[in-house]
Design a protein around this motif. Structure first.
Motif, PDB file in Angstrom:
ATOM      1  N   ARG A  23     -35.793  15.403 -15.423  1.00  9.50           N
ATOM      2  CA  ARG A  23     -35.468  14.086 -15.967  1.00  9.50           C
ATOM      3  C   ARG A  23     -33.999  13.718 -15.785  1.00  9.50           C
ATOM      4  O   ARG A  23     -33.620  12.561 -15.994  1.00  9.50           O
ATOM      5  CB  ARG A  23     -35.817  14.038 -17.458  1.00  9.50           C
ATOM      6  N   LEU A  24     -33.168  14.679 -15.412  1.00 13.39           N
ATOM      7  CA  LEU A  24     -31.752  14.392 -15.199  1.00 13.39           C
ATOM      8  C   LEU A  24     -31.488  13.694 -13.870  1.00 13.39           C
ATOM      9  O   LEU A  24     -30.423  13.112 -13.667  1.00 13.39           O
ATOM     10  CB  LEU A  24     -30.931  15.689 -15.262  1.00 13.39           C
ATOM     11  N   LYS A  25     -32.461  13.762 -12.961  1.00 11.48           N
ATOM     12  CA  LYS A  25     -32.287  13.149 -11.645  1.00 11.48           C
ATOM     13  C   LYS A  25     -32.556  11.649 -11.755  1.00 11.48           C
ATOM     14  O   LYS A  25     -33.705  11.217 -11.828  1.00 11.48           O
ATOM     15  CB  LYS A  25     -33.232  13.802 -10.642  1.00 11.48           C
ATOM     16  N   LEU A  26     -31.504  10.872 -11.779  1.00 11.30           N
ATOM     17  CA  LEU A  26     -31.616   9.428 -11.980  1.00 11.30           C
ATOM     18  C   LEU A  26     -31.288   8.674 -10.701  1.00 11.30           C
ATOM     19  O   LEU A  26     -30.440   9.109  -9.917  1.00 11.30           O
ATOM     20  CB  LEU A  26     -30.663   8.968 -13.088  1.00 11.30           C
ATOM     21  N   PRO A  27     -31.950   7.532 -10.490  1.00  9.88           N
ATOM     22  CA  PRO A  27     -31.542   6.665  -9.381  1.00  9.88           C
ATOM     23  C   PRO A  27     -30.203   6.015  -9.710  1.00  9.88           C
ATOM     24  O   PRO A  27     -29.728   6.079 -10.853  1.00  9.88           O
ATOM     25  CB  PRO A  27     -32.674   5.636  -9.328  1.00  9.88           C
ATOM     26  N   GLY A  28     -29.594   5.374  -8.739  1.00 13.03           N
ATOM     27  CA  GLY A  28     -28.353   4.660  -9.003  1.00 13.03           C
ATOM     28  C   GLY A  28     -28.630   3.398  -9.800  1.00 13.03           C
ATOM     29  O   GLY A  28     -29.215   2.445  -9.283  1.00 13.03           O
ATOM     30  N   LEU A  29     -28.239   3.396 -11.063  1.00 11.03           N
ATOM     31  CA  LEU A  29     -28.519   2.274 -11.961  1.00 11.03           C
ATOM     32  C   LEU A  29     -27.238   1.521 -12.285  1.00 11.03           C
ATOM     33  O   LEU A  29     -26.192   2.142 -12.521  1.00 11.03           O
ATOM     34  CB  LEU A  29     -29.158   2.773 -13.262  1.00 11.03           C
ATOM     35  N   VAL A  30     -27.342   0.198 -12.317  1.00  9.96           N
ATOM     36  CA  VAL A  30     -26.195  -0.617 -12.689  1.00  9.96           C
ATOM     37  C   VAL A  30     -26.654  -1.727 -13.618  1.00  9.96           C
ATOM     38  O   VAL A  30     -27.830  -2.105 -13.654  1.00  9.96           O
ATOM     39  CB  VAL A  30     -25.510  -1.258 -11.454  1.00  9.96           C
ATOM     40  N   ASN A  31     -25.693  -2.223 -14.395  1.00  8.04           N
ATOM     41  CA  ASN A  31     -25.929  -3.400 -15.216  1.00  8.04           C
ATOM     42  C   ASN A  31     -25.664  -4.622 -14.331  1.00  8.04           C
ATOM     43  O   ASN A  31     -24.549  -4.805 -13.850  1.00  8.04           O
ATOM     44  CB  ASN A  31     -25.006  -3.395 -16.431  1.00  8.04           C
ATOM     45  N   ARG A  32     -26.680  -5.408 -14.101  1.00  7.29           N
ATOM     46  CA  ARG A  32     -26.545  -6.528 -13.161  1.00  7.29           C
ATOM     47  C   ARG A  32     -25.514  -7.563 -13.633  1.00  7.29           C
ATOM     48  O   ARG A  32     -24.985  -8.326 -12.824  1.00  7.29           O
ATOM     49  CB  ARG A  32     -27.902  -7.199 -12.935  1.00  7.29           C
ATOM     50  N   ILE A  33     -25.236  -7.605 -14.945  1.00  4.65           N
ATOM     51  CA  ILE A  33     -24.292  -8.572 -15.492  1.00  4.65           C
ATOM     52  C   ILE A  33     -22.852  -8.072 -15.366  1.00  4.65           C
ATOM     53  O   ILE A  33     -21.972  -8.770 -14.858  1.00  4.65           O
ATOM     54  CB  ILE A  33     -24.603  -8.873 -16.969  1.00  4.65           C
ATOM     55  N   SER A  34     -22.617  -6.831 -15.812  1.00  3.29           N
ATOM     56  CA  SER A  34     -21.254  -6.290 -15.819  1.00  3.29           C
ATOM     57  C   SER A  34     -20.897  -5.550 -14.539  1.00  3.29           C
ATOM     58  O   SER A  34     -19.710  -5.352 -14.237  1.00  3.29           O
ATOM     59  CB  SER A  34     -21.082  -5.344 -17.008  1.00  3.29           C
ATOM     60  N   GLY A  35     -21.923  -5.103 -13.803  1.00  2.00           N
ATOM     61  CA  GLY A  35     -21.666  -4.314 -12.605  1.00  2.00           C
ATOM     62  C   GLY A  35     -21.380  -2.858 -12.888  1.00  2.00           C
ATOM     63  O   GLY A  35     -21.155  -2.069 -11.963  1.00  2.00           O
ATOM     64  N   LYS A  36     -21.397  -2.463 -14.166  1.00  5.33           N
ATOM     65  CA  LYS A  36     -21.101  -1.071 -14.532  1.00  5.33           C
ATOM     66  C   LYS A  36     -22.272  -0.154 -14.215  1.00  5.33           C
ATOM     67  O   LYS A  36     -23.431  -0.524 -14.372  1.00  5.33           O
ATOM     68  CB  LYS A  36     -20.776  -0.977 -16.025  1.00  5.33           C
ATOM     69  N   GLN A  37     -21.939   1.072 -13.762  1.00  2.84           N
ATOM     70  CA  GLN A  37     -22.968   2.070 -13.510  1.00  2.84           C
ATOM     71  C   GLN A  37     -23.501   2.622 -14.836  1.00  2.84           C
ATOM     72  O   GLN A  37     -22.767   2.725 -15.821  1.00  2.84           O
ATOM     73  CB  GLN A  37     -22.414   3.207 -12.656  1.00  2.84           C
TER      74      GLN A  37
END
Length: 423
Positions: free
Chosen positions: A180-194
């Motif tokens: 479960r630690l293997k995550l895709p590259g996720l970002v907040n579409r509003i702030s651009g933060k990972q």
């Protein structure tokens, strides 16, 4: 598996998703590099009605939604564990779970005395000669209910879940947590933060020995000396232990049994007091029953104050207090008590956080009636025909499309903003 996804009405629902632009709609501010949107998901318990949950998640995935944190009780715990174990965070896993279901004879899960199952089936089907058969089998019934505390050992179910996890390289809790630690590259579409937050998993069970609501895997340390070595299938087996239908799941040799925790220690340095508030002597043996006895729809588990960047969607299998319960017999009386216990804790949370109603898809399997006015689906119908299973899947899919069509992410965020300002 083809019987589910190739059903003509399911094809029509997928077409509606595309034609209505539901696969292009905004549902969350958290996205990955492929454009998939992420939500948390809570799934209700409901025995074999849980097949409808697969229809719900299948449509969600087809609409470009992926699931981050997962929670559930009983049937909801089963689907949550399969979603967590059969793929990594961000994978579409409904087809894998459907394959697992379609190759399993669900009647095998009722692995107790076949004569008692046949008797129970007569009650479910409202057939004649029920009561004379009770008298004839009274000794078997007494052993199963009074001595064994359940009709079915639940070993077949445990082996089924265990095998599915093993085939995906998960032998232990440590394996699952690493997975479960293997995550895709996720970002907040509003702030651009990972986004680096850990994906949660919460399986609800009822410890009737210490009288505690238990959340696995975080509370596994209470029951096993080396919780990292325990198969996650044990958590699901604990959660789905429908009282009297399945024997309680029993865990022996509880760590520090016979002792009490030092009352002078800070709560954060304890185990039992920290997790459950229990202050008594630690038992040697613990019995677990269905998590739904205390929280059948644990929609509160991912709740945070403020406006979320991703919603917590909920999938409910049953109706919720839409009609009064008649109490004219011992059966009505017991059913009313159990239903009250299963629902009121979760209903109280919704009552205090009404914005969550915008997040919940009501599949309402128990409200579906046939042409004669009889209920179409039964929680304990493990001998359910293939066409009835397909209808449950189709119902979950249809309700998911209705939900996606009605959901408005910006409206929900504005609702939460107003709630936050009030509080």
């Amino acid at each position: 598996m083809d019987q589910f996804i190739n059903h003509p009405e399911v094809h029509d629902l997928l077409e509606k998703v595309r034609l209505a632009g539901l696969d292009k709609k905004t549902y969350s501010d958290i996205v990955d590099t492929d454009g998939y949107q992420y939500v948390d998901l809570v799934q209700e318990g409901g025995g074999v009605l849980g097949i409808a949950l697969l229809g719900y998640t299948y449509i969600m995935e087809q609409a470009g939604i992926r699931f981050f944190s997962l929670a559930g009780s009983s049937a909801g715990a089963i689907n949550s564990m399969m979603m967590a174990g059969l793929g990594q965070v961000g994978d579409a896993v409904s087809l894998k779970t459907l394959k697992m279901l379609s190759t399993k004879n669900l009647l095998e899960i009722a692995d107790g005395d076949r004569r008692l199952w046949n008797l129970l089936q007569r009650f479910l089907d409202n057939k004649s000669w029920k009561y004379p058969l009770i008298a004839w089998n009274i000794r078997r019934i007494r052993k199963a209910i009074i001595i064994d505390l359940g009709l079915n050992p639940g070993n077949d179910f445990l082996d089924w879940i265990d095998k599915a996890l093993l085939e995906n390289g998960i032998r232990s809790l440590a394996d699952l947590e690493k997975h479960r630690l293997k995550l895709p590259g996720l970002v907040n579409r509003i702030s651009g933060k990972q986004i680096k937050r850990e994906a949660g998993l919460k399986i609800i069970a009822s410890d009737i020995t210490s009288k505690s609501k238990i959340t696995f895997p975080e509370m596994a340390e209470l029951y096993w000396e080396k919780p990292d070595d325990v198969s996650p299938s044990m958590f699901v087996r604990a959660s789905m232990s429908i009282p009297f239908f399945f024997k309680p799941m029993v865990v022996n040799n509880i760590p520090n049994a016979g002792a009490t925790e030092d009352p002078d220690l800070p709560r954060t340095q304890t185990r039992w007091r920290k997790h459950t508030g229990y202050r008594g002597i630690i038992p040697q043996t613990v019995h677990f029953v269905d998590g739904g006895m205390l929280s059948n729809f644990p929609i509160n588990v991912f709740h945070r104050d403020g406006v979320p960047a991703k919603p917590t969607f909920g999938a409910r299998l049953s109706t919720w207090r839409q009609e009064a319960q008649e109490v004219k017999s011992i059966g009505n009386f017991c059913g009313a008590m159990i239903s009250t216990m299963r629902q009121l804790h979760d209903y109280d949370f919704i009552l205090k956080n009404a914005d969550y109603k915008q997040l919940i898809c009501n599949i309402d399997c128990d409200a579906q009636l046939d042409a004669q006015g009889n209920r179409m689906f039964n929680v304990l119908d493990f001998d359910m025909p293939a066409e009835t299973q397909t209808e449950l899947f189709r119902l979950g899919a249809a309700k998911a499309v209705e939900f996606l069509d009605a959901f408005n992410w910006e409206h929900y965020k504005n609702t939460r903003k107003q709630v936050t300002q009030v509080t």
